[in-house]
Scaffold this active site. Structure first.
Site, mmCIF file in Angstrom:
data_model
loop_
_atom_site.group_PDB
_atom_site.id
_atom_site.type_symbol
_atom_site.label_atom_id
_atom_site.label_comp_id
_atom_site.label_asym_id
_atom_site.label_seq_id
_atom_site.Cartn_x
_atom_site.Cartn_y
_atom_site.Cartn_z
ATOM 1 N N ASP A 8 -3.473 2.775 -12.138
ATOM 2 C CA ASP A 8 -2.490 2.450 -11.104
ATOM 3 C C ASP A 8 -2.073 1.149 -11.251
ATOM 4 O O ASP A 8 -2.136 0.306 -12.039
ATOM 5 C CB ASP A 8 -3.127 2.965 -9.729
ATOM 6 C CG ASP A 8 -2.404 3.290 -8.574
ATOM 7 O OD1 ASP A 8 -1.036 3.281 -8.936
ATOM 8 O OD2 ASP A 8 -2.999 3.888 -7.478
ATOM 9 N N GLU A 10 -1.233 -1.069 -7.668
ATOM 10 C CA GLU A 10 -1.067 -2.093 -6.592
ATOM 11 C C GLU A 10 -2.421 -2.835 -6.427
ATOM 12 O O GLU A 10 -2.635 -3.909 -5.951
ATOM 13 C CB GLU A 10 -1.138 -1.153 -5.362
ATOM 14 C CG GLU A 10 0.351 -0.603 -5.208
ATOM 15 C CD GLU A 10 0.600 0.700 -5.798
ATOM 16 O OE1 GLU A 10 -0.179 1.422 -6.484
ATOM 17 O OE2 GLU A 10 1.689 1.374 -5.564
ATOM 18 N N HIS A 60 1.104 5.846 -11.776
ATOM 19 C CA HIS A 60 1.691 5.300 -10.549
ATOM 20 C C HIS A 60 3.113 5.528 -10.608
ATOM 21 O O HIS A 60 4.050 5.581 -11.588
ATOM 22 C CB HIS A 60 1.738 3.522 -10.838
ATOM 23 C CG HIS A 60 2.590 3.032 -9.873
ATOM 24 N ND1 HIS A 60 2.491 2.953 -8.459
ATOM 25 C CD2 HIS A 60 4.009 2.326 -10.109
ATOM 26 C CE1 HIS A 60 3.469 2.331 -7.985
ATOM 27 N NE2 HIS A 60 4.147 1.726 -8.934
ATOM 28 N N HIS A 104 -6.197 0.387 -5.818
ATOM 29 C CA HIS A 104 -6.137 -0.126 -4.330
ATOM 30 C C HIS A 104 -6.787 0.513 -3.263
ATOM 31 O O HIS A 104 -7.280 1.735 -3.615
ATOM 32 C CB HIS A 104 -4.545 -0.397 -4.258
ATOM 33 C CG HIS A 104 -3.950 1.085 -4.143
ATOM 34 N ND1 HIS A 104 -4.016 1.990 -3.309
ATOM 35 C CD2 HIS A 104 -3.420 1.853 -5.244
ATOM 36 C CE1 HIS A 104 -3.576 3.223 -3.413
ATOM 37 N NE2 HIS A 104 -2.950 3.181 -4.858
ATOM 38 N N HIS A 115 -2.566 2.412 0.473
ATOM 39 C CA HIS A 115 -2.100 3.987 0.789
ATOM 40 C C HIS A 115 -2.772 4.648 -0.075
ATOM 41 O O HIS A 115 -3.714 4.307 -0.804
ATOM 42 C CB HIS A 115 -0.603 3.654 0.357
ATOM 43 C CG HIS A 115 -0.523 3.721 -1.095
ATOM 44 N ND1 HIS A 115 -0.505 2.511 -1.713
ATOM 45 C CD2 HIS A 115 -0.444 4.580 -2.270
ATOM 46 C CE1 HIS A 115 -0.444 2.786 -3.243
ATOM 47 N NE2 HIS A 115 -0.155 3.963 -3.381
ATOM 48 N N GLU A 134 -7.944 6.847 -3.143
ATOM 49 C CA GLU A 134 -7.583 7.614 -4.419
ATOM 50 C C GLU A 134 -8.694 7.866 -5.282
ATOM 51 O O GLU A 134 -8.871 8.670 -5.999
ATOM 52 C CB GLU A 134 -6.356 6.771 -5.148
ATOM 53 C CG GLU A 134 -4.935 7.257 -4.250
ATOM 54 C CD GLU A 134 -3.785 6.376 -4.566
ATOM 55 O OE1 GLU A 134 -4.024 5.544 -5.801
ATOM 56 O OE2 GLU A 134 -2.752 6.387 -3.960
#
Ligand SMILES: [Zn+2]
Length: 274
Positions: A8, A10, A60, A104, A115, A134
């Site tokens: 990912d 972030e 991502h 993240h 998020h 996630e």
């Protein structure tokens, strides 16, 4: 040893703004370099500990953030949009270990760029009653395939959240959040050194990581920003609305559960306001 890396954006050190995570700007070009650096560090750590076949799944946004020719370890690169297994595309039972790189924290957390899948639609996700980001959701696929998740690299809070579901995971913290849009970032070279070392350690301890950490059947509860998103989610079989903005999905088959969740994510995106 076959190693699967879900990458990912972030959670990578130096990333603190959405502008760095997409689009055609100079900021995004810088962001991509930072993500590539930590991805390669994870690959190098895996190779040093016996990893022979490395598969990198770009997880991502449009999912084509990396320059394939610059991936270390002659890694295979899964890229591009609308993958049925999304952040876990390409994983199967032939792998020996899973890494989560650049992860993240969950939506709502006081952590940088927090998020859960889609910040324009999802307000909260719970797995078996506990708030998850996630990592917890994606771990459903790893468990379904019988492959241990051994490493998470990302912001400090993401590691804490993942340990609720994956107690034996090795965590490498690359930054500490100040606010949702600020963080204290390790120098990229320092972060990469820690990721490299952590990946090697995690892979060496692969046999000590339980394969089935999540109780089954598993329950996902998803709360959306608006009621019509929850209503739309019920168009998919097996999704039940239990509150105006919330639905539940339960299954003993964790792969089926994740696929249903992905279908919900893709569909309700149509109602996001921009
Ligand atoms: Zn993400």
């Amino acid at each position: 040893m076959k190693v699967y890396i879900s990458v990912d954006f972030e959670g990578v050190s130096g990333i603190v703004a959405w502008e760095q995570t997409g689009g055609g700007s100079h900021e995004y070009q810088l962001g991509r370099e930072l993500v590539l650096g930590e991805t390669n560090a994870a690959i190098e750590g895996a190779v040093s500990a016996g990893g022979t076949d490395i598969v990198v799944n770009d997880s991502h946004s449009a999912m084509r953030n990396l320059d394939p020719a610059r991936l270390a370890g002659k890694a295979t690169y899964i890229s591009g949009r609308f993958k049925p297994l999304y952040m876990m595309q390409g994983l199967d039972d032939s792998f020996d270990a899973v890494f989560f790189v650049g992860y993240h924290s969950a939506v709502g957390a006081a952590a940088v760029l927090s998020h859960t899948y889609n910040p324009d639609t999802i307000w909260e996700v719970r797995l078996n009653g506990e708030v998850t980001g996630e990592a917890g959701i994606n771990a459903l696929v790893a468990q379904a395939c019988g492959v241990p998740v051994v490493l998470l690299t990302g912001d400090a809070r993401a590691g804490e959240e993942a340990r609720r579901f994956l107690p034996a995971i090795h965590v490498v913290e690359t930054k500490k959040s100040v606010t949702r849009f600020a963080a204290e970032n390790l120098h990229p070279e320092v972060a990469r050194g820690l990721v490299r070392e952590g990946a090697g350690k995690a892979l060496s301890n692969v046999r000590e990581v339980p394969l089935r950490p999540i109780p089954v059947p598993a329950l996902l509860e998803v709360t959306f920003l608006t009621e019509d998103m929850a209503e739309m989610a019920t168009w998919i079989g097996g999704v039940e609305r239990y509150a105006p903005r919330a639905v539940r999905l339960e299954d003993g088959d964790l792969l089926a559960l994740y696929r249903r969740f992905v279908a919900v994510v893709y569909m309700v995106r149509a109602l996001a306001e921009r």
